[in-house]
Design a protein around this motif. Structure first.
Motif, short mmCIF file in Angstrom:
data_model
loop_
_atom_site.label_atom_id
_atom_site.label_comp_id
_atom_site.label_asym_id
_atom_site.label_seq_id
_atom_site.Cartn_x
_atom_site.Cartn_y
_atom_site.Cartn_z
N LYS A 110 0.82 -1.20 0.00
CA LYS A 110 0.00 0.00 0.00
C LYS A 110 0.86 1.26 0.00
N ILE A 113 2.19 1.64 -3.61
CA ILE A 113 1.14 2.11 -4.52
C ILE A 113 0.89 3.60 -4.31
N LYS A 114 0.83 4.02 -3.07
CA LYS A 114 0.62 5.44 -2.76
C LYS A 114 1.76 6.29 -3.33
N GLU A 115 2.99 5.83 -3.17
CA GLU A 115 4.15 6.57 -3.69
C GLU A 115 4.15 6.57 -5.22
N LEU A 116 3.80 5.47 -5.83
CA LEU A 116 3.73 5.40 -7.29
C LEU A 116 2.67 6.36 -7.82
N ASP A 117 1.50 6.38 -7.19
CA ASP A 117 0.44 7.31 -7.60
C ASP A 117 0.91 8.75 -7.47
N ARG A 118 1.61 9.06 -6.37
CA ARG A 118 2.12 10.42 -6.16
C ARG A 118 3.08 10.81 -7.28
N GLN A 120 3.32 9.45 -10.32
CA GLN A 120 2.61 9.51 -11.61
C GLN A 120 1.81 10.81 -11.75
N ASN A 121 1.42 11.38 -10.63
CA ASN A 121 0.69 12.63 -10.67
C ASN A 121 1.61 13.85 -10.65
N GLN A 123 3.84 14.77 -8.46
CA GLN A 123 4.12 15.37 -7.14
C GLN A 123 5.51 14.96 -6.72
#
Length: 125
Positions: A110, A113-118, A120-121, A123
């Motif tokens: 988790k 995934i949170k870091e990957l989403d960050r 990819q956005n 940030q």
């Protein structure tokens, strides 16, 4: 830097867990010297030793956990997590370790995934 098992590979040899010890979510990177000094110790043990040796500020410890994408914010939180599978005198309850290990992998997943989403956005810290 070299990759190292966060929870030691010898836990598989001792029968605490199977091949899942080699899960990518159980890897982290250490310098060769640090890896050698860590040996086969559980994470809370070797991190406590290093903290006592280096006496880093609490912020540095927190950053270590963040930068290594670990699901703990402090050594105290890591100890509480591990306390549930450690018997007196540091021995491990294999069945309890196995359950906690899968919990560790899920929590770390988790965080990844949170870091990957960050990232990819766009940030950037």
């Amino acid at each position: 830097k070299e990759d190292d098992h966060f929870y030691p590979h010898n836990f598989m040899e001792k029968g605490y867990v199977g091949e899942e010890i080699n899960n990518i979510l159980n890897l982290h990177f250490l310098s060769k010297d640090e890896n050698d000094s860590k040996g086969k110790k559980i994470p809370s043990e070797w991190l406590s030793e290093r903290i006592n040796e280096l006496e880093p500020h609490e912020d540095k410890i927190k950053k270590y956990f963040q930068r290594n994408l670990l699901p703990f914010k402090s050594i105290h939180e890591l100890r509480r997590f591990e306390k549930k599978f450690i018997r007196k005198k540091g021995r491990i309850w294999p069945e309890k370790f196995q359950k906690r290990y899968w919990t560790f992998l899920w929590k770390r997943y988790k965080v990844f995934i949170k870091e990957l989403d960050r990232l990819q956005n766009g940030q950037i810290r």
